[in-house]
Scaffold this motif. Structure first.
Motif: not given
Length: 166
Positions: A1-10, A37-40, A43-46, A79-85
């Protein structure tokens, strides 16, 4: 439910797969018109993932990882799986190093072998296999669920056999 803004260049420099997901079919000149939307994913991990992508701050990463131990690998594994993905290779490498050098134990080495093999982590795989071969009975008794999964992989069992001969 949280929106995390991010920059395309980063994202382009540090998490290319996430940028591709965010842009989808839109051109590079347009900002995405809808949130991705990034399921599963917790929020703290993302949040930790994005924080590291932006800052490479080891201190904040370590603070997040304090919740991980050899008995509770869930925070670091998530966190590892997200970094890899999402293609954050420097974060993935850092987490692999933490798992191989600080969290590896006889009770989790079978799971670590499987994880390392499926995510191309040669250092973690080598250390986990070496630990298993140094005392296979401890690994089997202390980590029976991991051993059951490892038994289903003839390829990994043959690698373990080769490792034990050395």
């Amino acid at each position: 439910s949280t929106i995390f803004p991010a920059h395309k260049c980063v994202l382009a420099l540090r998490a290319g797969t996430l940028l591709e997901l965010a842009l989808g079919d839109e051109s590079d000149d347009e900002a995405p018109t809808h949130p991705v939307i990034i399921p599963n994913v917790e929020e703290d991990v993302f949040q930790t993932f994005l924080d590291y992508v932006y800052t490479s701050d080891q201190g904040r990463l370590r603070k997040f990882l304090e919740n991980s131990s050899e008995n509770n690998l869930q925070p670091i594994l998530s966190l590892f799986k997200i970094a890899d993905k999402f293609g954050a290779t420097d974060l993935k490498d850092e987490l692999e190093s933490v798992m191989a050098n600080e969290l590896l134990s006889p009770s989790n080495c079978c799971e670590m072998i499987l994880l390392a093999d499926s995510h191309w982590c040669s250092n973690l795989k080598e250390k986990a296999m070496s630990l298993f071969c140094s005392n296979p009975m401890a690994a089997i008794v202390q980590g029976p669920s991991g051993w059951k999964l490892l038994e289903e992989s003839p390829k990994l069992l043959s690698e373990l056999l080769a490792c034990s001969k050395n």
